[in-house]
Write an enzyme that holds these catalytic residues in place. Structure first.
Site, PDB file in Angstrom:
ATOM      1  N   GLU A 125     -27.682  44.476 -22.346  1.00 15.18           N
ATOM      2  CA  GLU A 125     -26.879  45.660 -21.999  1.00 15.18           C
ATOM      3  C   GLU A 125     -27.586  46.539 -20.976  1.00 15.18           C
ATOM      4  OE1 GLU A 125     -24.219  49.232 -23.990  1.00 15.18           O
ATOM      5  OE2 GLU A 125     -25.842  48.351 -25.158  1.00 15.18           O
ATOM      6  N   ALA A 136     -26.217  56.451 -24.542  1.00 17.19           N
ATOM      7  CA  ALA A 136     -27.390  56.600 -25.404  1.00 17.19           C
ATOM      8  C   ALA A 136     -28.569  55.772 -24.907  1.00 17.19           C
ATOM      9  CB  ALA A 136     -27.050  56.202 -26.836  1.00 17.19           C
ATOM     10  N   HIS A 188     -21.408  51.076 -18.392  1.00 12.69           N
ATOM     11  CA  HIS A 188     -22.364  52.151 -18.070  1.00 12.69           C
ATOM     12  C   HIS A 188     -22.345  52.389 -16.568  1.00 12.69           C
ATOM     13  CE1 HIS A 188     -24.177  52.887 -22.008  1.00 12.69           C
ATOM     14  NE2 HIS A 188     -24.019  51.594 -22.231  1.00 12.69           N
ATOM     15  N   HIS A 209     -17.851  48.080 -23.969  1.00 18.32           N
ATOM     16  CA  HIS A 209     -17.257  49.167 -24.772  1.00 18.32           C
ATOM     17  C   HIS A 209     -16.320  50.054 -23.937  1.00 18.32           C
ATOM     18  CE1 HIS A 209     -20.784  51.299 -23.244  1.00 18.32           C
ATOM     19  NE2 HIS A 209     -21.594  50.851 -24.198  1.00 18.32           N
ATOM     20  N   GLY A 213     -18.972  55.301 -21.596  1.00 17.82           N
ATOM     21  CA  GLY A 213     -19.996  55.034 -20.595  1.00 17.82           C
ATOM     22  C   GLY A 213     -19.440  54.582 -19.266  1.00 17.82           C
ATOM     23  N   ASP A 240     -14.245  52.011 -34.185  1.00 25.88           N
ATOM     24  CA  ASP A 240     -14.701  52.779 -35.352  1.00 25.88           C
ATOM     25  C   ASP A 240     -13.886  54.051 -35.522  1.00 25.88           C
ATOM     26  OD1 ASP A 240     -15.671  54.167 -33.162  1.00 25.88           O
ATOM     27  OD2 ASP A 240     -17.720  54.353 -33.919  1.00 25.88           O
ATOM     28  N   ASP A 264     -21.148  47.492 -31.733  1.00 25.37           N
ATOM     29  CA  ASP A 264     -22.215  48.299 -31.132  1.00 25.37           C
ATOM     30  C   ASP A 264     -23.105  48.861 -32.247  1.00 25.37           C
ATOM     31  OD1 ASP A 264     -23.765  49.462 -29.176  1.00 25.37           O
ATOM     32  OD2 ASP A 264     -22.277  50.931 -28.538  1.00 25.37           O
ATOM     33  N   GLY A 299     -24.196  54.411 -30.186  1.00 22.36           N
ATOM     34  CA  GLY A 299     -23.869  53.225 -30.964  1.00 22.36           C
ATOM     35  C   GLY A 299     -23.096  53.626 -32.207  1.00 22.36           C
TER      36      GLY A 299
END
Length: 371
Positions: A125, A136, A188, A209, A213, A240, A264, A299
């Site tokens: 990643e 993060a 990202h 994700h 990001g 989530d 994640d 995460g």
């Protein structure tokens, strides 16, 4: 010859639901109509393909970047939640630290643990991401070169690599990375819609994700997320219900045909509230949410069985949700013998009760102890 075992229940086959039994050794040998096993409440048990998680940083208080036996501990924890295969996922770090993590992963890949999810390889990643969209990740980003990726790939097989396409010559590098068998994901990234589209045309295969990001969906200046919604066949998403609003999940489901779930997951997964490692940083778990001291999401503590339940809560039927935690990630990696229940496929299965709670997990035909 190994004696065939079997599971009974309502089985999600490649052709749809069937009631009966599935016979297997290390591979699935037959699916037959027949009696259906029930749970303690008398409801039919549900047999699904084992879950495949392509973005896992940690679990059980352990972070993958610690190296050593960390990967085994992580894989042993996630298998109890129905994950039968995963990619160990690195953080942005100094090259020496990434090498340390990959060496630990290489050992775990070469010597599979029979009581754990199979580790299929690496999701790199970082560190080839934008300093403007760190999320993060620590501020240790570098520009990728073919030689630097080759060095890391020689240590442990990189199956997925996240990069920011707007950095340096990253977009030109994508076709070369594809020749190594690496699926490049856009993530990202502070890039524009046009830069995202150029990366896809160069051979990028997915998005890391989705929504998190990356630049967003502004209708005057669309960004990377807009490029995903307009053009992507595949993208990962963290369901989530904290990283992405349910409404945005539904938007992505309508736009991206093979949107698939990842956790994640961090070291906080399966642990009580408290402080944990995420690479070189410390994160805090509170009420199921994992954050940096600044308050930014860092995460998750998600597991794939909960991801499945959340997708159903958002409005998907169970078969569709199951495809997004098993079949689509398998297809993304080009694994035609995983993520589906059909004769000849790997005997990776998860059995759920009527509340979608894990009852049994089978990896390569072997039942895993869930305690």
């Amino acid at each position: 010859m190994t004696e065939l075992q079997h599971l009974q229940g309502r089985i999600l086959t490649a052709e749809g639901w069937r009631r009966g039994r599935i016979r297997f050794d290390h591979k699935i040998r037959a699916i037959e109509e027949g009696p259906v096993e029930t749970d303690v409440d008398g409801d039919e048990l549900i047999v699904l393909p084992g879950f495949i998680d392509l973005h896992v940083h940690g679990a059980a208080g352990v972070d993958l970047m610690q190296g050593g036996d960390a990967a085994r501990t992580i894989a042993r924890t996630h298998v109890r939640h129905g994950t039968t295969a995963l990619l160990g996922t690195t953080m942005t770090a100094a090259e020496a630290d990434i090498v340390h993590a990959l060496r630990g992963l290489a050992t775990a890949i070469a010597e599979p643990d029979p009581d754990a999810a199979q580790i299929l390889g690496v999701h790199l990643e970082g560190p080839f991401i934008s300093p403007q969209r760190l999320g993060a990740q620590p501020p240790l980003t570098v520009e990728a070169t073919f030689e630097s990726v080759q060095r890391l790939h020689a240590l442990a097989p990189i199956r997925v690599l996240t990069l920011a396409p707007e950095i340096g010559r990253h977009t030109e590098l994508i076709p070369l990375l594809n020749t190594l068998g690496i699926r490049v994901q856009i993530g990202h990234s502070a890039g524009t819609y046009e830069e995202g589209l150029a990366a896809l045309r160069a051979g990028a295969a997915g998005f890391t994700h989705l929504f998190n990001g990356m630049t967003g969906v502004d209708h005057y200046q669309p960004g990377i997320a807009a490029a995903a919604l307009a053009h992507a066949e595949y993208a990962e998403l963290i369901p989530d219900l904290q990283h992405v609003h349910p409404g945005a999940i539904r938007l992505a489901l309508r736009a991206i045909p093979r949107l698939y779930a990842v956790t994640d997951a961090t070291a906080a997964t399966g642990m009580p509230d408290g402080e944990y490692a995420l690479g070189s940083q410390r994160v805090h778990k509170c009420l199921g949410c994992v954050r940096l001291a600044s308050g930014s999401l860092a995460g998750s503590a998600l597991t794939m069985d909960q991801a499945l339940r959340n997708l159903v809560e958002v409005g998907l039927d169970l078969a569709d949700a199951a495809h997004r935690v098993s079949t689509f990630p398998a297809d993304y990696l080009g694994l035609s013998d995983r993520g589906r229940l059909e004769p000849g496929a790997c005997a990776d299965m998860v059995v759920l009760d009527s509340q979608l709670r894990v009852v049994r997990v089978v990896v390569a035909g072997r039942a895993v102890a869930l305690a």
